[in-house]
Scaffold this motif. Structure first.
Motif, PDB file in Angstrom:
ATOM      1  N   THR A  56       0.934  -1.271  -0.078  1.00  0.00           N
ATOM      2  CA  THR A  56      -0.007   0.215   0.061  1.00  0.00           C
ATOM      3  C   THR A  56       0.810   1.187   0.022  1.00  0.00           C
ATOM      4  OG1 THR A  56      -0.095   0.260   2.527  1.00  0.00           O
ATOM      5  CG2 THR A  56      -1.862  -1.153   1.337  1.00  0.00           C
ATOM      6  N   VAL A  57       0.373   2.460  -0.401  1.00  0.00           N
ATOM      7  CA  VAL A  57       1.147   3.535  -0.361  1.00  0.00           C
ATOM      8  C   VAL A  57       1.666   3.931   1.043  1.00  0.00           C
ATOM      9  CG1 VAL A  57       0.997   6.238  -0.476  1.00  0.00           C
ATOM     10  CG2 VAL A  57      -0.138   4.516  -2.088  1.00  0.00           C
ATOM     11  N   ALA A  58       0.687   3.618   2.404  1.00  0.00           N
ATOM     12  CA  ALA A  58       1.452   3.810   3.419  1.00  0.00           C
ATOM     13  C   ALA A  58       2.314   2.891   3.962  1.00  0.00           C
ATOM     14  CB  ALA A  58       0.125   3.686   4.572  1.00  0.00           C
ATOM     15  N   ALA A  59       2.318   1.705   3.502  1.00  0.00           N
ATOM     16  CA  ALA A  59       3.386   0.448   3.894  1.00  0.00           C
ATOM     17  C   ALA A  59       4.694   1.059   3.160  1.00  0.00           C
ATOM     18  CB  ALA A  59       2.971  -0.741   3.375  1.00  0.00           C
ATOM     19  N   ILE A  60       4.394   1.443   1.747  1.00  0.00           N
ATOM     20  CA  ILE A  60       5.907   1.956   0.864  1.00  0.00           C
ATOM     21  C   ILE A  60       6.360   3.264   1.552  1.00  0.00           C
ATOM     22  CG2 ILE A  60       6.458   2.755  -1.191  1.00  0.00           C
ATOM     23  CD1 ILE A  60       4.033   1.132  -2.639  1.00  0.00           C
ATOM     24  N   VAL A  61       5.815   4.046   1.916  1.00  0.00           N
ATOM     25  CA  VAL A  61       6.560   5.383   2.553  1.00  0.00           C
ATOM     26  C   VAL A  61       6.975   5.100   3.775  1.00  0.00           C
ATOM     27  CG1 VAL A  61       5.103   6.858   1.330  1.00  0.00           C
ATOM     28  CG2 VAL A  61       4.418   6.367   3.437  1.00  0.00           C
ATOM     29  N   ALA A  62       6.499   4.212   4.645  1.00  0.00           N
ATOM     30  CA  ALA A  62       7.066   3.749   5.900  1.00  0.00           C
ATOM     31  C   ALA A  62       8.303   2.993   5.554  1.00  0.00           C
ATOM     32  CB  ALA A  62       5.842   3.034   6.560  1.00  0.00           C
ATOM     33  N   GLU A  63       8.099   1.962   4.739  1.00  0.00           N
ATOM     34  CA  GLU A  63       9.558   1.381   4.411  1.00  0.00           C
ATOM     35  C   GLU A  63      10.325   2.126   3.832  1.00  0.00           C
ATOM     36  OE1 GLU A  63      11.801  -2.014   4.344  1.00  0.00           O
ATOM     37  OE2 GLU A  63       9.939  -2.059   5.278  1.00  0.00           O
TER      38      GLU A  63
END
Length: 201
Positions: free
Chosen positions: A39-46
Motif C-alpha cells: 500500500t502507499v502507507a506501507a511503501i512510504v514507511a518502508e
C-alpha cells in the motif's frame, strides 16, 4: 570579456528525485520479499519518505505498476527483436516470458494489487496496451500474412495477462518454469517459431 559573453554554467541535475524513486522501488521489492501488503502507507514507511515524496513520483499504485511494466517491456522488446532478427524465435519467446515472470515474482504484491485487486481498471487497460505493443513488435517479425498483427497482439496480450493475473493471486501457483512451458505450448506457432513455411502464407 563582458559578463554577458561568458558561457553559462550548466545547472547540476538534482539527484534527489532519482534517489526518492529508487528508495520507493526498493521498498516495494522489500515488501514483496516479506510477502507484506503493498500500500502507499506501507511503501512510504518502508522507504522512509513522506507521502508527498511518493506522490511527486507516482500518481498512485496503479501508476507505479504501469511505469515499471513500461520499463520492463522496453527491455523485452529490445531483447526479443535481437533474437528474432537472428532467427531464434523460440529463444525470444522463452526469454521474454522469463523476463515477464521474473518481474511478476519480484513485485508480486504490487502487481497482485494493480492487476488482481479492486483498484480502477485504468491500470489494467494501460498494461494490456503495453503488453499488446510488445506482442505487436514480435508479430511484425513473424506473423503470417493471413494474420492481422493488431488483432493478434490484442488477443495474445489479453490471454497472457489473464493467465498472469490468475497466477499472481493463486494460493498454490505452479512454478515459473511450468507456467512458461504451458504458455509456450498454447501460444500461436508463429510466436514461438514452430510454424512451417506453409503456415506463413
Amino acid at each position: 570579456m563582458d559578463f554577458a559573453d561568458r558561457p553559462h554554467a550548466q545547472r547540476a541535475v538534482d539527484p534527489r528525485p532519482a534517489r526518492t524513486r529508487a528508495a520507493i522501488i526498493a521498498a516495494i521489492d522489500r515488501l514483496g520479499s516479506a510477502d507484506a501488503e503493498v500500500t502507499v502507507a506501507a511503501i512510504v514507511a518502508e522507504a522512509q519518505v513522506s507521502r508527498s515524496s511518493f506522490y511527486s513520483q507516482f500518481r498512485d499504485l496503479d501508476d507505479v505498476g504501469v511505469q515499471l511494466m513500461n520499463e520492463l517491456f522496453r527491455d523485452i522488446k529490445r531483447v526479443d527483436a535481437e533474437l528474432r532478427r537472428s532467427h531464434q524465435a523460440l529463444k525470444a519467446t522463452s526469454t521474454s516470458l522469463d523476463m515477464f515472470l521474473a518481474e511478476s515474482q519480484r513485485r508480486r504484491g504490487l502487481y497482485t494489487t494493480v492487476l488482481g485487486g479492486n483498484v480502477s481498471s485504468d491500470a489494467r487497460r494501460v498494461i494490456h496496451e503495453i503488453v499488446a505493443q510488445g506482442v505487436l513488435a514480435s508479430a511484425s517479425h513473424s506473423a503470417p500474412r493471413s494474420v492481422d498483427p493488431h488483432i493478434a497482439s490484442t488477443f495474445v496480450a489479453a490471454g497472457l495477462l489473464a493467465v498472469f493475473t490468475d497466477w499472481l493471486v493463486a494460493e498454490n501457483p505452479v512454478s515459473a518454469s511450468q507456467l512458461r512451458a504451458q504458455l509456450i505450448a498454447v501460444l500461436p506457432p508463429w510466436v514461438t517459431g514452430s510454424q512451417t513455411a506453409a503456415d506463413r502464407v
